[in-house]
Write an enzyme that holds these catalytic residues in place. Sequence first.
Site, mmCIF file in Angstrom:
data_model
loop_
_atom_site.group_PDB
_atom_site.id
_atom_site.type_symbol
_atom_site.label_atom_id
_atom_site.label_comp_id
_atom_site.label_asym_id
_atom_site.label_seq_id
_atom_site.Cartn_x
_atom_site.Cartn_y
_atom_site.Cartn_z
ATOM 1 C CD GLU A 18 -2.276 1.530 2.748
ATOM 2 O OE1 GLU A 18 -2.796 0.582 3.347
ATOM 3 O OE2 GLU A 18 -2.154 2.665 3.226
ATOM 4 C CB CYS A 55 -8.483 2.270 7.554
ATOM 5 S SG CYS A 55 -9.835 1.122 7.502
HETATM 6 S S1 SF4 Z 1 -11.220 -1.132 4.920
HETATM 7 FE FE1 SF4 Z 1 -9.330 -0.398 5.886
HETATM 8 S S2 SF4 Z 1 -8.185 -2.246 6.486
HETATM 9 FE FE2 SF4 Z 1 -9.766 -2.845 5.027
HETATM 10 S S3 SF4 Z 1 -8.727 -2.840 3.032
HETATM 11 FE FE3 SF4 Z 1 -9.699 -0.829 3.301
HETATM 12 S S4 SF4 Z 1 -8.096 0.438 4.208
HETATM 13 FE FE4 SF4 Z 1 -7.448 -1.678 4.449
#
Ligand code: SF4
Length: 290
Positions: free
Chosen positions: A124, A191
């Site tokens: 990422e 997130c």
């Molecule tokens: S919801 Fe959050 S943890 Fe899940 S893939 Fe997306 S960024 Fe990553």
Amino acid sequence: MEIVLARDMGFCWGVRRAIDIMEKAAADKGEISSLGPIVHNPQVVRDLEGKGVHITSEPPDGVVGPVAITAHGVGPQMLEEARARSTEVVDTTCPIVTRSQRWAKKMAAAGFTVVVFGDPKHREVKGVLAWAGSNAVALGDGDGIPDDLPARLAVISQTTQSPERFALFVSELIQKRLGEINELRVINTLCDATSSQQAASRELAQEVDLMLVVGGRSSANTRHLLEICREEGTPAYQIESAEELRGEWLQGCQRVGVTAGASTPEFAVEAVVRRVKEITQELTGAASAN
Ligand code: SF4
């Protein structure tokens, strides 16, 4: 022995969404190639292989059919290569990661040096850096603050970092470099799904004698959960599967907490819970025989 599950754990919606899109694409098109593993979890990868989702390298070499981009996302050059070398690109980049990529691109275009707080080797982070172009750097936990950062900085975070660590990083940056910084933008790209799982693991770690953190060893967010549990002073172990569970960890424990990373499927957690119960029975049986 009581087994307590974290109130929020396991597959996040971003991973679930990516798996659904890939499974559907593989069912429609026969088979597809994923640019790297869809999640850092060997059990999920094996399951998807059986459904026609094969793992390929970055950039895709010798691929004939459609190519899928995982939830971690890729940089613009990789996206172009995937388009050039495949019949179709199936993009499952998590929208939260896309948002981070857009910020990186926007701030770099506005003349800021983009600082990404996260693991420089993580897919990422590599992708987000690539969207910022050459004017970007990734700094991991413990890397320290370099002396030669430019005066206009835009700081963003790997989505799965903990809010506490991101805040510490930003405050360290300000303390060490305020004299040289002309302009600092801090963009919250964390997130929510990850923050909620981290908070749930932290709470649970305070209430149990032992934490079991289920998830792939190369999963960044699973490793973060382990670190958070240990920060609470609770013995904690990360296991990929139930077979790795060791009886001696459970000896003397009254309450065992179980949590799991965002890439860990439910069946892996259920298998761990079953194994904890089996081991507990074995330990109880051995104690009564003595
Ligand atoms: S919801 Fe959050 S943890 Fe899940 S893939 Fe997306 S960024 Fe990553």
